[in-house]
Write a protein that holds these residues in place. Structure first.
Motif, PDB file in Angstrom:
ATOM      1  N   PRO A   1     -20.477   0.639 -55.422  1.00  0.00           N
ATOM      2  CA  PRO A   1     -19.139   0.460 -54.839  1.00  0.00           C
ATOM      3  C   PRO A   1     -18.162   1.577 -55.189  1.00  0.00           C
ATOM      4  N   SER A   2     -18.263   2.128 -56.382  1.00  0.00           N
ATOM      5  CA  SER A   2     -17.325   3.164 -56.807  1.00  0.00           C
ATOM      6  C   SER A   2     -17.505   4.464 -56.034  1.00  0.00           C
ATOM      7  N   LEU A   3     -18.620   4.601 -55.320  1.00  0.00           N
ATOM      8  CA  LEU A   3     -18.909   5.843 -54.592  1.00  0.00           C
ATOM      9  C   LEU A   3     -18.694   5.699 -53.087  1.00  0.00           C
TER      10      LEU A   3
ATOM     11  N   ARG B   1     -17.634  26.549 -43.093  1.00  0.00           N
ATOM     12  CA  ARG B   1     -16.670  25.511 -43.456  1.00  0.00           C
ATOM     13  C   ARG B   1     -17.366  24.295 -44.085  1.00  0.00           C
ATOM     14  N   SER B   2     -18.513  23.909 -43.526  1.00  0.00           N
ATOM     15  CA  SER B   2     -19.260  22.776 -44.080  1.00  0.00           C
ATOM     16  C   SER B   2     -19.681  23.048 -45.516  1.00  0.00           C
ATOM     17  N   SER B   3     -20.148  24.268 -45.753  1.00  0.00           N
ATOM     18  CA  SER B   3     -20.564  24.644 -47.102  1.00  0.00           C
ATOM     19  C   SER B   3     -19.397  24.576 -48.078  1.00  0.00           C
TER      20      SER B   3
ATOM     21  N   PRO C   1     -13.657  22.318 -43.709  1.00  0.00           N
ATOM     22  CA  PRO C   1     -14.001  21.639 -42.453  1.00  0.00           C
ATOM     23  C   PRO C   1     -12.767  21.224 -41.663  1.00  0.00           C
ATOM     24  N   LEU C   2     -12.858  21.373 -40.350  1.00  0.00           N
ATOM     25  CA  LEU C   2     -11.758  20.986 -39.488  1.00  0.00           C
ATOM     26  C   LEU C   2     -11.619  19.469 -39.479  1.00  0.00           C
TER      27      LEU C   2
ATOM     28  N   VAL D   1     -18.889   8.251 -47.565  1.00  0.00           N
ATOM     29  CA  VAL D   1     -18.427   8.558 -46.208  1.00  0.00           C
ATOM     30  C   VAL D   1     -18.678  10.030 -45.889  1.00  0.00           C
ATOM     31  N   SER D   2     -18.328  10.908 -46.817  1.00  0.00           N
ATOM     32  CA  SER D   2     -18.521  12.347 -46.610  1.00  0.00           C
ATOM     33  C   SER D   2     -19.997  12.723 -46.581  1.00  0.00           C
ATOM     34  N   LEU D   3     -20.778  12.148 -47.482  1.00  0.00           N
ATOM     35  CA  LEU D   3     -22.205  12.456 -47.524  1.00  0.00           C
ATOM     36  C   LEU D   3     -22.909  11.988 -46.265  1.00  0.00           C
ATOM     37  N   ARG D   4     -22.578  10.777 -45.826  1.00  0.00           N
ATOM     38  CA  ARG D   4     -23.215  10.232 -44.624  1.00  0.00           C
ATOM     39  C   ARG D   4     -22.798  11.042 -43.386  1.00  0.00           C
ATOM     40  N   GLU D   5     -21.548  11.438 -43.327  1.00  0.00           N
ATOM     41  CA  GLU D   5     -21.067  12.222 -42.182  1.00  0.00           C
ATOM     42  C   GLU D   5     -21.808  13.543 -42.087  1.00  0.00           C
TER      43      GLU D   5
END
Length: 204
Positions: free
Chosen positions: A115-117, A163-165, A201-202, A122-126
């Motif tokens: 839960p704490s992550l 940008r992703s990097s 990232p945009l 959200v960012s990792l899954r995206e």
């Protein structure tokens, strides 16, 4: 693609989190090492993108993501035995012993249970949902690699990977901030990034 600003951002964040880990355990040491590994890959991506080398940029970007992911997983999800195996000195035996360490999907699944992550997830899954298949194609010389070998990669593709990097690098610095145990440091990392939108990232 603003590499000068990106290097300034990385330098600023490096100075900010340059503190020892909160614990001197193998788990904290391994997690910190993997976050730094991710940053090393990120430095390579910046150079490759700046040189117009899309294939190399994509291959290393995948490694950057995996190193970050493993760093987070090793802190929050790995068993003591898995930490011990990954922390062993490099040898033929230790290399064989790490064969069954979880891969990307399994690590993401384990992180998703913490839960704490939730915000980090959200960012990792995206990233994985938007980038994983094409990056695999580059790494395994699939259709993306074939296409961009025959045709010059557009600047927009290089800029997107750049940008992703840098976005992944920010997540690595946030993780390093957590490892210091300084409660305000993670928010300080986020605050610094506000001045560097040209290389991050945009917004979606």
């Amino acid at each position: 693609m603003d590499r000068t600003r990106a290097e300034e951002l990385i330098g600023h964040l490096t100075d900010l989190v340059d503190l020892p880990p909160f614990e001197s355990s193998d788990r904290y040491s391994l997690s910190r090492t993997l976050a730094i590994t991710s940053l090393h890959f990120g430095a390579s991506v910046r150079i490759l993108c700046d040189s117009g080398l899309a294939l190399g940029s994509a291959a290393v970007l995948r490694s950057q993501f995996e190193a970050l992911l493993r760093g987070v997983w090793s802190l929050h999800c790995a068993s003591d035995f898995q930490v011990e195996k990954l922390s062993s000195h490099l040898s033929a035996e230790s290399q064989q012993a790490t064969k069954n360490i979880p891969l990307t999907a399994e690590m993401l699944g384990a992180i998703n249970e913490e839960p704490s992550l939730a915000n980090l997830m959200v960012s990792l899954r995206e990233f994985k949902e938007s980038s994983w298949l094409p990056l695999n194609s580059f790494v395994h010389s699939g259709i993306h690699a074939v296409h961009w070998t025959k045709f010059e990669a557009p600047q927009a593709l290089l800029d997107q990977m750049f940008r992703s990097s840098n976005g992944l690098a920010v997540l690595a610095f946030q993780h390093l901030a957590i490892l210091t145990g300084v409660s305000t440091l993670q928010s300080e990392v986020v605050s610094v990034c506000g001045a560097y939108a040209s290389c991050l990232p945009l917004p979606r």
